[in-house]
Write a protein that holds these residues in place. Structure first.
Motif, short mmCIF file in Angstrom:
data_model
loop_
_atom_site.label_atom_id
_atom_site.label_comp_id
_atom_site.label_asym_id
_atom_site.label_seq_id
_atom_site.Cartn_x
_atom_site.Cartn_y
_atom_site.Cartn_z
N MET A 1 -18.42 -15.03 -22.94
CA MET A 1 -18.86 -15.90 -21.84
C MET A 1 -19.50 -15.10 -20.72
N GLY A 2 -18.94 -13.92 -20.42
CA GLY A 2 -19.49 -13.08 -19.36
C GLY A 2 -20.89 -12.61 -19.68
N VAL A 3 -21.09 -12.13 -20.91
CA VAL A 3 -22.42 -11.68 -21.32
C VAL A 3 -23.41 -12.84 -21.28
N SER A 4 -22.96 -14.01 -21.72
CA SER A 4 -23.84 -15.19 -21.72
C SER A 4 -24.24 -15.58 -20.30
N LEU A 5 -23.28 -15.53 -19.37
CA LEU A 5 -23.58 -15.87 -17.98
C LEU A 5 -24.58 -14.90 -17.38
N VAL A 6 -24.36 -13.60 -17.60
CA VAL A 6 -25.26 -12.59 -17.05
C VAL A 6 -26.67 -12.77 -17.62
#
Length: 316
Positions: free
Chosen positions: A102-107
């Motif tokens: 989720m973090g990579v997707s948000l960034v």
């Protein structure tokens, strides 16, 4: 600010109660019986009922719910009906993988969405704007599972440059290996969010370019490009904080599909498996944790918005 946070936390309590009641009821009303996972052909009816009694499934639904709530208040989410491990341990073992994805997707969504949105607004009505708008419409409408299949066939089956399953290669322990496994799931999880941010940034930037402060800055001799990057950009980026908070439910829901397709060892895949195996305690644990993550994400979004915008902070 402290009173505002306390107020929001107190408001979240009845929401969680309602979510738990609805989720628990839907699970119990769904077709299927978890007892069947423990039944063998040689078991008698009495033995089957004994299994049901040991699992606590012979009690009325409201008794089962109250028992579950009592355990939750004590920090006990129960035990998985399938692998007999504590639900808390099962979920905690999967959270890091889901948070990483989720973090990579948000960034990715923020960086690409803002960049494309600003380019589209700066070149409004030109070829660049048309191309970006075309792909953003595709991103909003494309089904995530279909996009995942396209990526797997193209980059894994045909080109063989990206792995299609899992988070790590067996026997390989490196960051680059994890990153290669992350690329396709992160793209699938972020494509719709990227398209939404792109459209929002474009529309907001075009609106800001019509404001009086832009005309004033241009009349004082500043170039349009400098005004765009120095003044317009700040006002355009301000609402992104709210958009990110609102995107959390979509990310969590999308993780169930994405993690299952790519065999990602996260909470979404665990949730799908628990649904098919009628693992009630695990389903409830994942449901409640997902609800808490959504509420917490919206709270953090509101707090950050109050910090970056003095007008909102004054209201809070």
């Amino acid at each position: 600010m402290g009173r505002y946070i306390l107020k929001r936390v107190l408001q979240a309590i009845p929401i969680l109660i309602i979510v738990s009641v609805i989720s628990f009821s839907l699970i119990k009303l769904a077709p299927g019986d978890p007892v069947q996972a423990f039944v063998t052909p040689k078991m008698s009816a009495a033995q089957v009922e004994m299994v049901r009694h040991n699992l606590g499934l012979d009690k009325p639904i409201y008794i089962q719910y109250l028992r579950w709530v009592s355990g939750v208040l004590k920090g006990d989410l129960g035990y998985s009906l399938v692998n007999y491990r504590p639900v808390t341990a099962e979920i905690l073992g999967r959270i890091p993988a889901t948070l990483w994805l989720m973090g990579v997707s948000l960034v990715f969504s923020v960086i690409i969405g803002i960049t494309l949105g600003l380019l589209s607004a700066f070149h409004k009505g030109k070829f660049t704007d048309s191309i970006i708008s075309f792909f953003s419409y595709i991103g909003i409408s494309i089904p995530s599972f279909w996009f995942a299949m396209i990526l797997i066939v193209t980059f894994s089956s045909k080109l063989g440059i990206l792995p299609s399953v899992g988070m790590r290669t067996v026997g390989v322990n490196s960051f680059w290996d994890v990153l290669k496994h992350t690329i396709m799931p992160a793209l699938v999880l972020s494509i719709q969010n990227t398209a939404i941010i792109t459209r929002y940034i474009r529309t907001n930037a075009i609106t800001q370019m019509k404001e009086d402060y832009v005309r004033t800055a241009v009349s004082k001799g500043l170039t349009l490009k400098r005004v765009f990057t120095k003044h317009v950009l700040r006002n355009v980026l301000l609402p992104i904080v709210t958009i990110l908070g609102m995107s959390l439910p979509d990310l969590i829901a999308g993780a169930f599909i994405t993690e299952t397709i790519f065999g990602w060892p996260g909470m979404g895949r665990l949730g799908i498996n628990s649904i098919f195996s009628f693992d009630y305690p695990l389903i409830m644990g994942i449901t409640m944790l997902s609800s808490v993550m959504v509420i917490l994400g919206n709270l953090i979004s509101d707090i950050l918005y109050g910090i970056v915008d003095p007008r909102v902070k004054a209201v809070i």
